[in-house]
Design a protein around this motif. Structure first.
Motif, mmCIF file in Angstrom:
data_model
loop_
_atom_site.group_PDB
_atom_site.id
_atom_site.type_symbol
_atom_site.label_atom_id
_atom_site.label_comp_id
_atom_site.label_asym_id
_atom_site.label_seq_id
_atom_site.Cartn_x
_atom_site.Cartn_y
_atom_site.Cartn_z
ATOM 1 N N TYR A 69 0.834 -1.204 0.000
ATOM 2 C CA TYR A 69 0.000 0.000 0.000
ATOM 3 C C TYR A 69 0.868 1.253 0.000
ATOM 4 O O TYR A 69 0.576 2.222 -0.721
ATOM 5 C CB TYR A 69 -0.922 -0.004 1.212
ATOM 6 N N VAL A 70 1.930 1.247 0.790
ATOM 7 C CA VAL A 70 2.834 2.399 0.817
ATOM 8 C C VAL A 70 3.485 2.591 -0.551
ATOM 9 O O VAL A 70 3.611 3.721 -1.050
ATOM 10 C CB VAL A 70 3.908 2.215 1.907
ATOM 11 N N ALA A 71 3.893 1.491 -1.195
ATOM 12 C CA ALA A 71 4.544 1.582 -2.498
ATOM 13 C C ALA A 71 3.632 2.163 -3.560
ATOM 14 O O ALA A 71 4.074 2.890 -4.453
ATOM 15 C CB ALA A 71 5.039 0.207 -2.930
ATOM 16 N N VAL A 72 2.336 1.872 -3.474
ATOM 17 C CA VAL A 72 1.394 2.330 -4.498
ATOM 18 C C VAL A 72 0.809 3.693 -4.156
ATOM 19 O O VAL A 72 0.713 4.575 -5.019
ATOM 20 C CB VAL A 72 0.264 1.285 -4.674
ATOM 21 N N ALA A 73 0.421 3.884 -2.903
ATOM 22 C CA ALA A 73 -0.264 5.116 -2.521
ATOM 23 C C ALA A 73 0.703 6.232 -2.125
ATOM 24 O O ALA A 73 0.355 7.412 -2.237
ATOM 25 C CB ALA A 73 -1.229 4.835 -1.361
ATOM 26 N N ARG A 74 1.906 5.876 -1.651
ATOM 27 C CA ARG A 74 2.880 6.881 -1.223
ATOM 28 C C ARG A 74 4.232 6.596 -1.879
ATOM 29 O O ARG A 74 5.217 6.301 -1.197
ATOM 30 C CB ARG A 74 3.036 6.860 0.308
#
Length: 388
Positions: free
Chosen positions: A126-131
């Motif tokens: 999620y961090v890789a995609v959203a942030r």
């Protein structure tokens, strides 16, 4: 399915189903364990290749190690109690009961580690995609390895209620000359009988005398280990789907904008990279979905055992114990298939590691296996397993 309406709630009777499936469980689970052990070894060998290094693949490697330990531990258990049928005297020995006690604790710890690493994988993705701007800092190699080590240390501590509520206890039974129990036989049975000490894994006296310990064990198992991760994974998965849809709309707008040739080329390269990221996320979403399908029913059954009491535990939960084990084994064995079918980079690295190229010389009308020395003229880039 029968129901007992004499109590305040309905209790299902699955004893007939349990008797039927237990005859099949041994061979099915053994095949799954053999396949899963080989598959997870292959996962580890491929994911640890130099060109596959990434924070995501480090987590997947830790996950494969935990799943491999679950498989290896279950093989001798299923052979002894399901496939190699022997007398009670030879089945419930001191040595094998020690192993069963170890198996019940070790398998739970390893699977809990697998659950914890799946949570880390979802958050990291999620961090890789959203942030993406903060991804390199927040999900660096050092922090990823630290998170995996914490999972391997914290999960054995989390499973302490399992250790303190079960123990090996001896029990004297009357057995015939073949080592089989005469309990339930005709009272006129005549033959040589002996009082034999058998050993079983049972609840400790402390757990039997203090119901709160037994309930604490089920609360930790059903809520903390099963239901809580399922809730977190559901939320993260929905967030990932939302990000995927937003990225798709953004790319659609970019394709409708007229740009110069050089800018258009850069825009296409950027869009292609984003599509690879999306396919990575889709594959991990499938991994998370399979996790939910296998873990959520177990958590619900464990919670019902706490809320509905001993009758539900004996008539339903224990009768579905083999099915629960099978769900866990399938979840631990299936990732290799997902990687092969959904990851181009995984397939490419797997072929490079284990396969050889086949070429047909013009002067010979048959296949000759020739070793590929890597002189293919292709560019090798450091990418994640999930680039498709």
């Amino acid at each position: 399915m029968d129901f007992n309406a004499s109590s305040d709630y309905y209790v299902c009777d699955l004893s007939s189903f349990h008797s039927y499936y237990s005859q099949l469980h041994g061979w099915i689970s053994l095949l799954v364990c053999i396949f899963g052990s080989i598959a997870n070894v292959l996962n580890i060998l491929v994911l640890t290749r130099r060109e596959m290094r990434s924070p995501t693949n480090i987590i997947l490697t830790g996950l494969a190690i935990a799943d491999l330990l679950v498989m290896i531990d279950y093989i001798p258990y299923v052979i002894h109690f399901y496939l190699y049928r022997r007398s009670r005297r030879d089945t419930f020995t001191y040595g094998w009961t020690i192993f069963v006690l170890f198996h019940s604790n070790f398998a739970q710890v390893c699977h809990t580690i697998s659950i914890c690493l799946t949570l880390i994988l979802a958050v990291w993705r999620y961090v890789a995609v959203a942030r993406p701007q903060q991804n390199r800092e927040w999900c660096s190699y050092r922090r990823t390895i630290l998170a995996i080590l914490i999972a391997y240390v914290f999960c054995p501590v989390l499973c302490i209620p399992v250790y303190i509520t079960t123990e090996m206890r001896e029990q004297v039974e009357i057995l015939d000359s073949n080592g089989m129990s005469i309990k339930g036989r005709n009272e006129s049975f005549i033959g040589n009988t002996t009082n034999t000490t058998l050993y079983f894994v049972q609840l400790t006296e402390m757990a039997e005398n203090h119901a709160i310990l037994k309930q604490l064990n089920f609360w930790v198992y059903s809520v903390v280990i099963k239901l809580f991760p399922c809730v977190i994974l559901t939320i993260v998965s929905l967030k990932l789907l939302q990000v995927l849809l937003e990225a798709k709309r953004r790319r659609h707008k970019l394709t409708n904008i007229q740009e110069q040739h050089t800018k258009k080329r850069k825009s296409y390269q950027r869009a292609d990279k984003e599509r690879q990221t999306d396919r990575t996320t889709i594959m991990l979403l499938v991994v998370l979905l399979l996790f939910l399908l296998t873990e959520l029913p177990q958590g619900i059954l464990g919670l019902f055992s706490v809320l509905l009491g001993q009758e539900f535990f004996l008539s339903c939960y224990l009768m579905l114990g083999d099915i629960i084990d099978m769900l866990t084994l399938v979840n631990s064995a299936i990732n290799f298939i997902l990687y092969c079918t959904m990851s181009r980079q995984f397939r490419k690295t797997f072929k490079k590691l284990f396969c050889k190229s086949w070429k047909i010389p013009r002067n010979i009308g048959k296949h000759i296996c020739m070793e590929n020395n890597g002189n293919t003229g292709t560019n090798h880039t450091v990418t994640q397993v999930t680039q498709v």
